[in-house]
Design an enzyme around this catalytic site. Structure first.
Site, PDB file in Angstrom:
ATOM      1  N   SER A   8       0.864  -1.191   0.000  1.00 29.98           N
ATOM      2  CA  SER A   8       0.000   0.000   0.000  1.00 29.98           C
ATOM      3  C   SER A   8       0.894   1.232   0.000  1.00 29.98           C
ATOM      4  O   SER A   8       2.036   1.170   0.470  1.00 29.98           O
ATOM      5  CB  SER A   8      -0.867  -0.003   1.265  1.00 29.98           C
ATOM      6  OG  SER A   8      -1.479   1.259   1.448  1.00 29.98           O
ATOM      7  N   TYR A  59      -1.494  -0.821  10.345  1.00 29.19           N
ATOM      8  CA  TYR A  59      -1.622  -1.181   8.930  1.00 29.19           C
ATOM      9  C   TYR A  59      -0.408  -0.679   8.135  1.00 29.19           C
ATOM     10  O   TYR A  59       0.191  -1.419   7.354  1.00 29.19           O
ATOM     11  CB  TYR A  59      -2.914  -0.584   8.382  1.00 29.19           C
ATOM     12  CG  TYR A  59      -3.172  -0.854   6.917  1.00 29.19           C
ATOM     13  CD1 TYR A  59      -3.643  -2.094   6.487  1.00 29.19           C
ATOM     14  CD2 TYR A  59      -2.955   0.135   5.952  1.00 29.19           C
ATOM     15  CE1 TYR A  59      -3.897  -2.331   5.138  1.00 29.19           C
ATOM     16  CE2 TYR A  59      -3.208  -0.097   4.609  1.00 29.19           C
ATOM     17  CZ  TYR A  59      -3.674  -1.331   4.210  1.00 29.19           C
ATOM     18  OH  TYR A  59      -3.919  -1.574   2.866  1.00 29.19           O
ATOM     19  N   LYS A 117       2.511  -2.797   6.094  1.00 32.70           N
ATOM     20  CA  LYS A 117       2.770  -2.688   4.651  1.00 32.70           C
ATOM     21  C   LYS A 117       4.226  -2.293   4.390  1.00 32.70           C
ATOM     22  O   LYS A 117       4.823  -2.708   3.390  1.00 32.70           O
ATOM     23  CB  LYS A 117       1.797  -1.688   4.022  1.00 32.70           C
ATOM     24  CG  LYS A 117       0.341  -2.163   4.059  1.00 32.70           C
ATOM     25  CD  LYS A 117       0.151  -3.478   3.310  1.00 32.70           C
ATOM     26  CE  LYS A 117      -1.299  -3.879   3.173  1.00 32.70           C
ATOM     27  NZ  LYS A 117      -1.499  -5.104   2.392  1.00 32.70           N
TER      28      LYS A 117
HETATM   29  N1  LIG Z   1      -8.702  -0.785  -1.326  1.00 32.25           N
HETATM   30  C1  LIG Z   1      -7.703   0.055  -1.135  1.00 32.25           C
HETATM   31  O1  LIG Z   1      -7.869   1.296  -1.157  1.00 32.25           O
HETATM   32  C2  LIG Z   1      -6.311  -0.485  -0.919  1.00 32.25           C
HETATM   33  C3  LIG Z   1      -5.246   0.413  -0.915  1.00 32.25           C
HETATM   34  C4  LIG Z   1      -3.955  -0.055  -0.735  1.00 32.25           C
HETATM   35  C5  LIG Z   1      -3.737  -1.407  -0.540  1.00 32.25           C
HETATM   36  N2  LIG Z   1      -4.785  -2.276  -0.538  1.00 32.25           N
HETATM   37  C6  LIG Z   1      -4.492  -3.697  -0.330  1.00 32.25           C
HETATM   38  O2  LIG Z   1      -5.113  -4.459  -1.338  1.00 32.25           O
HETATM   39  C7  LIG Z   1      -5.293  -5.801  -0.858  1.00 32.25           C
HETATM   40  C8  LIG Z   1      -6.699  -6.268  -1.178  1.00 32.25           C
HETATM   41  O3  LIG Z   1      -7.620  -5.469  -0.469  1.00 32.25           O
HETATM   42  P1  LIG Z   1      -9.022  -5.005  -1.086  1.00 32.25           P
HETATM   43  O4  LIG Z   1      -9.036  -3.534  -1.055  1.00 32.25           O
HETATM   44  O5  LIG Z   1      -9.278  -5.718  -2.350  1.00 32.25           O
HETATM   45  O6  LIG Z   1      -9.999  -5.501   0.075  1.00 32.25           O
HETATM   46  P2  LIG Z   1     -11.341  -6.356   0.075  1.00 32.25           P
HETATM   47  O7  LIG Z   1     -12.184  -6.066  -1.092  1.00 32.25           O
HETATM   48  O8  LIG Z   1     -11.902  -6.173   1.435  1.00 32.25           O
HETATM   49  O9  LIG Z   1     -10.795  -7.876  -0.089  1.00 32.25           O
HETATM   50  C9  LIG Z   1     -10.032  -8.475   0.911  1.00 32.25           C
HETATM   51  C10 LIG Z   1      -9.839  -9.939   0.546  1.00 32.25           C
HETATM   52  O10 LIG Z   1      -9.027 -10.557   1.536  1.00 32.25           O
HETATM   53  C11 LIG Z   1      -9.743 -11.675   2.098  1.00 32.25           C
HETATM   54  N3  LIG Z   1      -9.381 -11.743   3.522  1.00 32.25           N
HETATM   55  C12 LIG Z   1      -9.660 -10.844   4.485  1.00 32.25           C
HETATM   56  N4  LIG Z   1      -9.151 -11.250   5.656  1.00 32.25           N
HETATM   57  C13 LIG Z   1      -8.543 -12.441   5.427  1.00 32.25           C
HETATM   58  C14 LIG Z   1      -7.847 -13.375   6.227  1.00 32.25           C
HETATM   59  N5  LIG Z   1      -7.653 -13.155   7.519  1.00 32.25           N
HETATM   60  N6  LIG Z   1      -7.361 -14.496   5.643  1.00 32.25           N
HETATM   61  C15 LIG Z   1      -7.533 -14.722   4.326  1.00 32.25           C
HETATM   62  N7  LIG Z   1      -8.190 -13.893   3.510  1.00 32.25           N
HETATM   63  C16 LIG Z   1      -8.693 -12.759   4.060  1.00 32.25           C
HETATM   64  C17 LIG Z   1     -11.222 -11.379   1.844  1.00 32.25           C
HETATM   65  O11 LIG Z   1     -11.995 -12.550   1.707  1.00 32.25           O
HETATM   66  P3  LIG Z   1     -12.691 -13.353   2.942  1.00 32.25           P
HETATM   67  O12 LIG Z   1     -13.577 -12.387   3.645  1.00 32.25           O
HETATM   68  O13 LIG Z   1     -13.382 -14.484   2.270  1.00 32.25           O
HETATM   69  O14 LIG Z   1     -11.556 -13.846   3.790  1.00 32.25           O
HETATM   70  C18 LIG Z   1     -11.126 -10.715   0.479  1.00 32.25           C
HETATM   71  O15 LIG Z   1     -11.000 -11.696  -0.533  1.00 32.25           O
HETATM   72  C19 LIG Z   1      -4.953  -5.748   0.634  1.00 32.25           C
HETATM   73  O16 LIG Z   1      -3.633  -6.210   0.822  1.00 32.25           O
HETATM   74  C20 LIG Z   1      -5.023  -4.277   0.961  1.00 32.25           C
HETATM   75  O17 LIG Z   1      -4.240  -3.949   2.081  1.00 32.25           O
HETATM   76  C21 LIG Z   1      -6.073  -1.849  -0.718  1.00 32.25           C
END
Ligand SMILES: NC(=O)c1ccc[n+]([C@@H]2O[C@H](COP(=O)([O-])OP(=O)(O)OC[C@H]3O[C@@H](n4cnc5c(N)ncnc54)[C@H](OP(=O)(O)O)[C@@H]3O)[C@@H](O)[C@H]2O)c1
Length: 264
Positions: free
Chosen positions: A157, A170, A174
């Protein structure tokens, strides 16, 4: 004999192909992980899809099957070592050779200043976001090293590069993931395995819902972002495809910031 423009274009396009490769994506049930899994399948990869909830993963597997690719669902909790071991054991038992590992699953359960941060919440974030990626990579990268090829993509991130208020756990997780990526790049590069990270800015997913609900914070992000908007999951998937495929064959230990230019 120099290649014609058309031939060069075809050769370059082929470098983004993942035909004949198998990718393991964590957090593949929705958001960025789902987009990455689908983009990889569109480029010819078979998938192992993981997250905690099997039902949501099965829906993604169905989308991937419709693209003519194979997708196996193996639920796992990245904050639990026994669960990660069970995932890796099943991959070994079924003799699935993983060519690409995407450590994408992460949690962000708290927003609190350092002085108010509950140690249990801190551990939960570090366990899932850092230790989980370490444990899974440790198991999966062994096979890559044996085969002398592989690519690891860690979804970090911009918070790993620049700290935001109330996001210490968080952001620290990261930053650690970025440094784990660099350690892997140095150690595994000589053995044919590349490791890179992506640092997304604000992307429209469930994890970021609270940030979208914070109107003042959202307006501040968009107005200071050179592209004046937030990102979409498929824009992160495009970066993952570059790093996972031969298009990124000389890219190793890099942190690819995909944020519209907000951290410049
Ligand atoms: N969205 C943003 O603005 C943003 C920005 C920077 C970085 N990121 C990074 O992008 C990545 C994906 O996030 P996203 O934004 O796509 O979030 P999201 O839509 O909430 O998806 C999160 C995914 O992780 C799974 N998950 C959550 N907790 C888990 C656990 N303890 N064990 C295994 N799986 C788990 C969830 O599925 P289940 O509920 O089935 O487990 C889901 O598939 C993350 O690393 C996040 O930090 C996101």
């Amino acid at each position: 004999m120099p290649l014609g423009v058309e031939t060069r274009f075809l050769v370059l396009r082929d470098r983004f192909s993942l035909a004949g490769r198998t990718a393991l994506v964590t957090g593949a049930s929705r958001g960025i992980g789902r987009s990455i899994a689908i983009a990889f399948a569109e480029q010819g990869a078979d998938l192992v899809l993981s997250s905690r909830k099997a039902d949501a993963l099965e829906a993604v597997a169905t989308e991937i099957a419709a693209l003519g690719r194979r997708a196996i669902v193996i639920p796992a909790h990245v904050g639990r070592e026994d669960s990660i071991d069970a995932l890796a054991d099943r991959i070994e038992r079924e003799a699935i050779a993983i060519d690409v590992l995407v450590n994408n699953a992460a949690v962000n359960p708290v927003m609190a200043g350092v002085l108010d941060l509950d140690p249990g919440a801190w551990r939960k974030v570090i366990d899932a976001n850092v230790t989980g990626s370490f444990l899974l990579t440790r198991r999966i990268a062994r096979g890559m090293v044996e085969r002398g090829r592989g690519a690891i993509v860690n979804v970090a991130s911009v918070g790993g590069l620049r700290v935001g208020p109330g996001l210490a756990a968080y952001d620290v997780s990261k930053a650690a993931l970025i440094h784990l990526t660099r350690a892997l790049a140095v150690e595994l590069g000589p053995r044919g395995v590349r490791a890179n990270a992506i640092a997304p800015g604000l992307v429209e997913t469930r994890m970021a819902e609270a940030l979208f609900r914070n109107e003042a914070g959202y307006r501040a992000y968009v107005s200071s972002n050179p592209l004046r908007r937030h990102g979409q999951p498929d824009e992160i998937a495009a970066a993952a495809l570059f790093l996972a495929s031969d298009a990124g064959s000389y890219t190793n230990g890099e942190v690819l910031v995909v944020d519209g230019g907000s951290v410049i």
